[in-house]
Design a protein around this motif. Structure first.
Motif, PDB file in Angstrom:
ATOM      1  N   GLY A  73       7.202  -9.810  13.946  1.00  0.00           N
ATOM      2  CA  GLY A  73       8.103 -10.398  12.962  1.00  0.00           C
ATOM      3  C   GLY A  73       7.383 -10.603  11.639  1.00  0.00           C
ATOM      4  N   ARG A  74       8.045 -11.272  10.731  1.00  0.00           N
ATOM      5  CA  ARG A  74       7.511 -11.465   9.383  1.00  0.00           C
ATOM      6  C   ARG A  74       6.258 -12.334   9.383  1.00  0.00           C
ATOM      7  NH1 ARG A  74      12.956 -13.605   8.155  1.00  0.00           N
ATOM      8  NH2 ARG A  74      14.221 -11.782   8.445  1.00  0.00           N
ATOM      9  N   TRP A  75       5.310 -11.931   8.548  1.00  0.00           N
ATOM     10  CA  TRP A  75       4.079 -12.697   8.362  1.00  0.00           C
ATOM     11  C   TRP A  75       3.481 -12.341   7.026  1.00  0.00           C
ATOM     12  CZ3 TRP A  75      -0.913 -11.437   7.167  1.00  0.00           C
ATOM     13  CH2 TRP A  75      -1.826 -12.491   7.217  1.00  0.00           C
ATOM     14  N   PRO A  76       2.889 -13.264   6.330  1.00  0.00           N
ATOM     15  CA  PRO A  76       2.969 -14.719   6.488  1.00  0.00           C
ATOM     16  C   PRO A  76       4.274 -15.229   5.900  1.00  0.00           C
ATOM     17  CG  PRO A  76       1.599 -14.203   4.599  1.00  0.00           C
ATOM     18  CD  PRO A  76       2.022 -12.886   5.215  1.00  0.00           C
ATOM     19  N   LEU A  77       4.849 -16.217   6.551  1.00  0.00           N
ATOM     20  CA  LEU A  77       6.090 -16.791   6.048  1.00  0.00           C
ATOM     21  C   LEU A  77       5.820 -17.580   4.776  1.00  0.00           C
ATOM     22  CD1 LEU A  77       7.887 -17.969   9.299  1.00  0.00           C
ATOM     23  CD2 LEU A  77       8.336 -15.913   7.927  1.00  0.00           C
ATOM     24  N   CYS A  78       6.789 -17.545   3.896  1.00  0.00           N
ATOM     25  CA  CYS A  78       6.675 -18.220   2.605  1.00  0.00           C
ATOM     26  C   CYS A  78       6.712 -19.737   2.787  1.00  0.00           C
ATOM     27  CB  CYS A  78       7.823 -17.781   1.693  1.00  0.00           C
ATOM     28  SG  CYS A  78       7.798 -18.604   0.090  1.00  0.00           S
ATOM     29  N   PRO A  79       5.700 -20.447   2.280  1.00  0.00           N
ATOM     30  CA  PRO A  79       5.705 -21.899   2.360  1.00  0.00           C
ATOM     31  C   PRO A  79       6.397 -22.558   1.162  1.00  0.00           C
ATOM     32  CG  PRO A  79       3.623 -21.173   1.483  1.00  0.00           C
ATOM     33  CD  PRO A  79       4.424 -19.924   1.786  1.00  0.00           C
ATOM     34  N   VAL A  80       6.810 -21.758   0.198  1.00  0.00           N
ATOM     35  CA  VAL A  80       7.381 -22.294  -1.046  1.00  0.00           C
ATOM     36  C   VAL A  80       8.873 -22.548  -0.906  1.00  0.00           C
ATOM     37  CG1 VAL A  80       7.800 -21.787  -3.486  1.00  0.00           C
ATOM     38  CG2 VAL A  80       5.619 -21.162  -2.444  1.00  0.00           C
ATOM     39  N   CYS A  81       9.598 -21.585  -0.365  1.00  0.00           N
ATOM     40  CA  CYS A  81      11.049 -21.676  -0.259  1.00  0.00           C
ATOM     41  C   CYS A  81      11.421 -22.475   0.986  1.00  0.00           C
ATOM     42  CB  CYS A  81      11.656 -20.283  -0.208  1.00  0.00           C
ATOM     43  SG  CYS A  81      11.346 -19.314  -1.696  1.00  0.00           S
ATOM     44  N   PRO A  93      -1.075  -7.239  -6.725  1.00  0.00           N
ATOM     45  CA  PRO A  93      -0.361  -5.981  -6.917  1.00  0.00           C
ATOM     46  C   PRO A  93      -0.411  -5.142  -5.649  1.00  0.00           C
ATOM     47  CG  PRO A  93      -2.506  -5.846  -7.956  1.00  0.00           C
ATOM     48  CD  PRO A  93      -2.368  -7.246  -7.427  1.00  0.00           C
ATOM     49  N   GLU A  94       0.554  -4.237  -5.515  1.00  0.00           N
ATOM     50  CA  GLU A  94       0.580  -3.386  -4.327  1.00  0.00           C
ATOM     51  C   GLU A  94      -0.644  -2.479  -4.275  1.00  0.00           C
ATOM     52  OE1 GLU A  94       4.196  -1.310  -3.498  1.00  0.00           O
ATOM     53  OE2 GLU A  94       5.393  -3.072  -3.978  1.00  0.00           O
ATOM     54  N   LEU A  95      -1.110  -2.054  -5.426  1.00  0.00           N
ATOM     55  CA  LEU A  95      -2.311  -1.230  -5.508  1.00  0.00           C
ATOM     56  C   LEU A  95      -3.090  -1.690  -6.735  1.00  0.00           C
ATOM     57  CD1 LEU A  95      -3.975   1.111  -4.364  1.00  0.00           C
ATOM     58  CD2 LEU A  95      -2.709   2.631  -5.879  1.00  0.00           C
ATOM     59  N   GLY A  96      -4.009  -2.610  -6.495  1.00  0.00           N
ATOM     60  CA  GLY A  96      -4.796  -3.128  -7.603  1.00  0.00           C
ATOM     61  C   GLY A  96      -5.838  -4.107  -7.110  1.00  0.00           C
ATOM     62  N   PRO A  97      -6.709  -4.502  -7.998  1.00  0.00           N
ATOM     63  CA  PRO A  97      -7.733  -5.476  -7.621  1.00  0.00           C
ATOM     64  C   PRO A  97      -7.159  -6.890  -7.567  1.00  0.00           C
ATOM     65  CG  PRO A  97      -7.946  -4.912  -9.930  1.00  0.00           C
ATOM     66  CD  PRO A  97      -6.842  -4.043  -9.371  1.00  0.00           C
ATOM     67  N   ASP A  98      -7.900  -7.804  -6.971  1.00  0.00           N
ATOM     68  CA  ASP A  98      -7.535  -9.217  -6.924  1.00  0.00           C
ATOM     69  C   ASP A  98      -6.141  -9.455  -6.335  1.00  0.00           C
ATOM     70  OD1 ASP A  98      -8.024 -11.936  -7.281  1.00  0.00           O
ATOM     71  OD2 ASP A  98      -7.156 -11.934  -9.285  1.00  0.00           O
ATOM     72  N   PRO A  99      -5.894  -8.988  -5.096  1.00  0.00           N
ATOM     73  CA  PRO A  99      -4.566  -9.145  -4.504  1.00  0.00           C
ATOM     74  C   PRO A  99      -4.260 -10.594  -4.149  1.00  0.00           C
ATOM     75  CG  PRO A  99      -6.090  -8.298  -2.882  1.00  0.00           C
ATOM     76  CD  PRO A  99      -6.838  -8.346  -4.185  1.00  0.00           C
ATOM     77  N   HIS A 100      -2.995 -10.957  -4.320  1.00  0.00           N
ATOM     78  CA  HIS A 100      -2.505 -12.301  -4.018  1.00  0.00           C
ATOM     79  C   HIS A 100      -1.274 -12.214  -3.125  1.00  0.00           C
ATOM     80  CE1 HIS A 100      -5.126 -13.691  -7.174  1.00  0.00           C
ATOM     81  NE2 HIS A 100      -4.773 -14.930  -6.900  1.00  0.00           N
ATOM     82  N   TRP A 101      -1.074 -13.268  -2.333  1.00  0.00           N
ATOM     83  CA  TRP A 101       0.169 -13.453  -1.589  1.00  0.00           C
ATOM     84  C   TRP A 101       1.137 -14.105  -2.557  1.00  0.00           C
ATOM     85  CZ3 TRP A 101       0.608 -10.885   2.696  1.00  0.00           C
ATOM     86  CH2 TRP A 101      -0.500 -10.672   3.512  1.00  0.00           C
ATOM     87  N   VAL A 102       2.312 -13.493  -2.718  1.00  0.00           N
ATOM     88  CA  VAL A 102       3.276 -13.937  -3.716  1.00  0.00           C
ATOM     89  C   VAL A 102       4.649 -14.089  -3.076  1.00  0.00           C
ATOM     90  CG1 VAL A 102       4.430 -13.247  -5.862  1.00  0.00           C
ATOM     91  CG2 VAL A 102       1.999 -12.784  -5.554  1.00  0.00           C
ATOM     92  N   CYS A 103       5.356 -15.149  -3.462  1.00  0.00           N
ATOM     93  CA  CYS A 103       6.757 -15.296  -3.070  1.00  0.00           C
ATOM     94  C   CYS A 103       7.575 -14.487  -4.073  1.00  0.00           C
ATOM     95  CB  CYS A 103       7.200 -16.758  -3.083  1.00  0.00           C
ATOM     96  SG  CYS A 103       8.995 -16.921  -2.835  1.00  0.00           S
ATOM     97  N   GLY A 104       8.162 -13.406  -3.593  1.00  0.00           N
ATOM     98  CA  GLY A 104       8.964 -12.558  -4.466  1.00  0.00           C
ATOM     99  C   GLY A 104      10.240 -13.217  -4.932  1.00  0.00           C
ATOM    100  N   ARG A 105      10.790 -14.122  -4.148  1.00  0.00           N
ATOM    101  CA  ARG A 105      12.031 -14.818  -4.535  1.00  0.00           C
ATOM    102  C   ARG A 105      11.781 -15.797  -5.676  1.00  0.00           C
ATOM    103  NH1 ARG A 105      14.919 -16.310   1.215  1.00  0.00           N
ATOM    104  NH2 ARG A 105      15.180 -14.157   1.891  1.00  0.00           N
ATOM    105  N   ALA A 106      10.725 -16.582  -5.544  1.00  0.00           N
ATOM    106  CA  ALA A 106      10.434 -17.611  -6.553  1.00  0.00           C
ATOM    107  C   ALA A 106       9.507 -17.100  -7.647  1.00  0.00           C
ATOM    108  CB  ALA A 106       9.813 -18.841  -5.879  1.00  0.00           C
ATOM    109  N   GLY A 107       8.880 -15.952  -7.404  1.00  0.00           N
ATOM    110  CA  GLY A 107       7.947 -15.414  -8.394  1.00  0.00           C
ATOM    111  C   GLY A 107       6.689 -16.245  -8.540  1.00  0.00           C
TER     112      GLY A 107
END
Length: 117
Positions: A73-81, A93-107
């Motif tokens: 199932g989905r991982w990691p679940l968003c703790p923001v929403c 970024p999908e292909l870039g340095p310094d990757p972050h986990w981001v909530c796409g809904r809340a930005g």
């Protein structure tokens, strides 16, 4: 004995993703095997494109996320929403340095890959 940059990037990617899995209490043996498989597959990719070594952590995180979606199932679940249907964080970024986990809904950037709590 120096570890070559490719190996350093792969070991760092493994460590970052394992830290996130551990932080969210899902790092059992089967899931760790998924990480190892993702690292193995990305080894070939980064050997073909050595300049992409700085991108490998985000790619391994995405690979593990995709493998977990197929099996668990989905991982990691968003703790923001807190309302609405639970959803997973994205790696940006999908292909870039310094990757972050981001909530796409809340930005909102939640944590760097390797920094989930």
């Amino acid at each position: 004995m120096d570890v070559e940059p490719l190996e350093q990037a792969l070991h760092a990617a493994r460590a970052l993703v394992l830290a996130d899995l551990t932080a969210r209490d899902v790092a059992d043996a089967e899931v760790v095997s998924l990480v190892e498989e993702a690292v193995r597959e990305r080894r070939w990719w980064v050997e073909q494109w050595p300049a992409g070594a700085e991108y490998v952590a985000g790619l391994v995180a995405q690979d593990v996320q995709d493998a977990l979606l197929e099996r668990y199932g989905r991982w990691p679940l968003c703790p923001v929403c807190t309302s609405g249907e639970p959803h997973a964080l994205d790696v940006e970024p999908e292909l870039g340095p310094d990757p972050h986990w981001v909530c796409g809904r809340a930005g909102i950037a939640v944590a760097p890959v390797g920094g989930l709590r």
